[in-house]
Design a protein around this motif. Structure first.
Motif, PDB file in Angstrom:
ATOM      1  N   GLY A  63       0.988  -1.682   0.054  1.00 24.13           N
ATOM      2  CA  GLY A  63      -0.151   0.000   0.123  1.00 24.13           C
ATOM      3  C   GLY A  63       0.698   1.315  -0.577  1.00 24.13           C
ATOM      4  O   GLY A  63       2.324   1.245  -0.589  1.00 24.13           O
ATOM      5  N   CYS A  74     -10.057   4.492   0.212  1.00 21.73           N
ATOM      6  CA  CYS A  74      -8.973   4.360  -1.022  1.00 21.73           C
ATOM      7  C   CYS A  74      -8.148   2.768  -0.572  1.00 21.73           C
ATOM      8  O   CYS A  74      -8.248   2.775   0.576  1.00 21.73           O
ATOM      9  CB  CYS A  74      -8.447   4.960  -1.765  1.00 21.73           C
ATOM     10  N   ARG A  75      -8.858   1.504  -0.578  1.00 20.54           N
ATOM     11  CA  ARG A  75      -8.313  -0.063  -0.239  1.00 20.54           C
ATOM     12  C   ARG A  75      -6.459  -0.034  -0.226  1.00 20.54           C
ATOM     13  O   ARG A  75      -6.055  -0.409   0.612  1.00 20.54           O
ATOM     14  CB  ARG A  75      -8.406  -1.366  -1.428  1.00 20.54           C
ATOM     15  N   GLY A  76      -6.197   1.097  -1.174  1.00 22.22           N
ATOM     16  CA  GLY A  76      -4.406   1.060  -0.620  1.00 22.22           C
ATOM     17  C   GLY A  76      -3.559   1.896   0.014  1.00 22.22           C
ATOM     18  O   GLY A  76      -2.612   1.852   0.233  1.00 22.22           O
ATOM     19  N   CYS A 101     -10.338   6.687  -5.821  1.00 20.80           N
ATOM     20  CA  CYS A 101      -9.162   5.347  -6.251  1.00 20.80           C
ATOM     21  C   CYS A 101      -8.539   4.332  -6.638  1.00 20.80           C
ATOM     22  O   CYS A 101      -7.794   4.088  -6.977  1.00 20.80           O
ATOM     23  CB  CYS A 101     -10.230   4.866  -4.994  1.00 20.80           C
ATOM     24  N   SER A 102     -10.052   4.345  -7.881  1.00 19.11           N
ATOM     25  CA  SER A 102      -9.250   2.955  -8.827  1.00 19.11           C
ATOM     26  C   SER A 102      -8.136   3.493 -10.143  1.00 19.11           C
ATOM     27  O   SER A 102      -7.076   3.627 -10.212  1.00 19.11           O
ATOM     28  CB  SER A 102     -10.229   3.168  -9.827  1.00 19.11           C
ATOM     29  N   ASP A 153      -4.891   4.247  -7.547  1.00 16.39           N
ATOM     30  CA  ASP A 153      -4.501   2.389  -7.609  1.00 16.39           C
ATOM     31  C   ASP A 153      -3.405   2.342  -9.093  1.00 16.39           C
ATOM     32  O   ASP A 153      -2.853   1.289  -8.884  1.00 16.39           O
ATOM     33  CB  ASP A 153      -5.207   1.607  -7.193  1.00 16.39           C
ATOM     34  N   THR A 204       0.257   1.117  -9.402  1.00 13.49           N
ATOM     35  CA  THR A 204       0.885  -0.423  -9.660  1.00 13.49           C
ATOM     36  C   THR A 204       1.887   0.306 -10.750  1.00 13.49           C
ATOM     37  O   THR A 204       3.072   0.096 -10.786  1.00 13.49           O
ATOM     38  CB  THR A 204       0.192  -0.538 -10.393  1.00 13.49           C
TER      39      THR A 204
END
Length: 358
Positions: free
Chosen positions: A97, A121-123, A197-198, A201, A205
């Motif tokens: 993360g 946001c998941r990260g 968020c997308s 993320d 990457t």
């Protein structure tokens, strides 16, 4: 004595060819008989050969295209400095993360919106707020933001939340080292900038494939002003210059990923004269960070194409004379470095899943 002489009857033994005045030949007769049943064979054979030749050509073209694609992809990765197999520590669970580093200044309503968004946001592994106001944040604000982070987070592991409180109002504060960080990735962002968020993320990457580059959403450029006789003077170009020229050499820290080691380099290794300049002018800390990373990597940054939203009112970039001040900052910093470390590029990272044509 009588002698009997036998005479051969030509009419009985002659072939049709001899009757017609030709010469008899067994080979000709076999060829003629064979031709009666296989008159179409040569045409069929030629057709089969043509189809086989066409198939070979298509196969060769396909192999050539595949080789070209592989070569072009490898060249592109090497040009951008990307390495998908880079042994970065961000891939380990303890450093997975990213840490969201939010710079704020007397805009608590925007700060609440920003913290709530990035907590979802998941990260996001942690959220740090750079606080440089004279008065510390109230206990009410602290409690509210901690509650928001806990409630908005969708991950099993809830992000850490902390205020990084500074005694002085200084733009250099946004790049101070942070103790006990669990991630190598820092996402630096202003309190009035929201990145979906997308999109965030995807940019993460990209950064993982080039962890020592700056990876961001706001590109800027520079170019040498040849009208200055004998002096190396550079112009600073904003978004419209990037759009028109199709090139860039900086991504601003108002929305960018970088490695946490640059916090230490900015604070302890960068010339103190640049710190003093940023403190005095109250501007250009983002240019200073871009120069620092470029000087350390000798490589360009990476611009990620993605929609971002500015939820606040216009900032200092809308003030009159902003471009002149940025030009002056750029040239003053270059003179302090003694060289021009920025590297230009025209490559940008695009998420093909969101493109109509790939």
């Amino acid at each position: 004595m009588s002698i009997h002489i036998g005479i051969r009857d030509h009419d009985a033994s002659a072939t049709d060819a001899e009757r017609n005045g030709g010469l008899y030949s067994p080979a000709k007769e076999k060829a003629a008989n064979r031709g009666v049943y296989s008159s179409r064979s040569p045409l069929l054979l030629r057709r089969v050969r043509q189809l086989l030749a066409a198939a070979k050509v298509k196969t060769l073209l396909g192999l050539c295209f595949l080789c070209f694609f592989v070569l072009a992809t490898s060249r592109l990765r090497s040009f951008m400095g990307w390495n998908p197999h880079y042994p970065s520590s961000v891939s380990s669970p303890s450093r997975g993360g990213y840490t969201v580093l939010i710079n704020t200044w007397k805009r608590n309503s925007l700060l609440k919106q920003s913290v709530a968004h990035y907590a979802s946001c998941r990260g996001t592994d942690a959220i740090h707020v750079v606080w440089s106001e004279i008065d510390p944040p109230s206990e009410t604000l602290k409690a509210y933001l901690k509650k928001i982070v806990f409630s908005k987070s969708q991950a099993f592991h809830k992000p850490n939340f902390k205020f990084d409180i500074n005694e002085e109002d200084d733009l250099n504060n946004r790049f101070k080292p942070i103790e006990q960080l669990r991630t190598d990735a820092i996402f630096s962002v202003d309190d009035d900038v929201v990145v979906p968020c997308s999109t965030l993320d995807f940019a993460f990457t990209v950064w993982q494939s080039a962890p020592f580059s700056m990876v961001g959403f706001v590109p800027r450029m520079h170019w040498l002003d040849k009208s200055k006789n004998g002096d190396a003077y550079y112009n600073y170009g904003g978004w419209w210059s990037v759009w028109w020229m199709g090139t860039y050499s900086m991504v601003l820290s108002k929305a960018a990923f970088f490695h946490r080691r640059y916090l230490d380099l900015y604070t302890h290794k960068m010339p103190s004269s640049i710190h003093d300049y940023v403190s005095r002018e109250r501007n250009c800390e983002d240019i200073a960070m871009s120069l620092l990373v470029a000087n350390a990597t000798t490589a360009p940054p990476i611009w990620v194409k993605g929609k971002i939203y500015e939820i606040g009112s216009s900032g200092i970039s809308s003030l009159q004379g902003h471009s002149k001040r940025r030009n002056k900052c750029l040239n003053d910093f270059i003179s302090l470095y003694g060289s021009m470390p920025l590297v230009s590029t025209n490559v940008k990272a695009v998420d093909a899943r969101h493109e109509w044509f790939w």
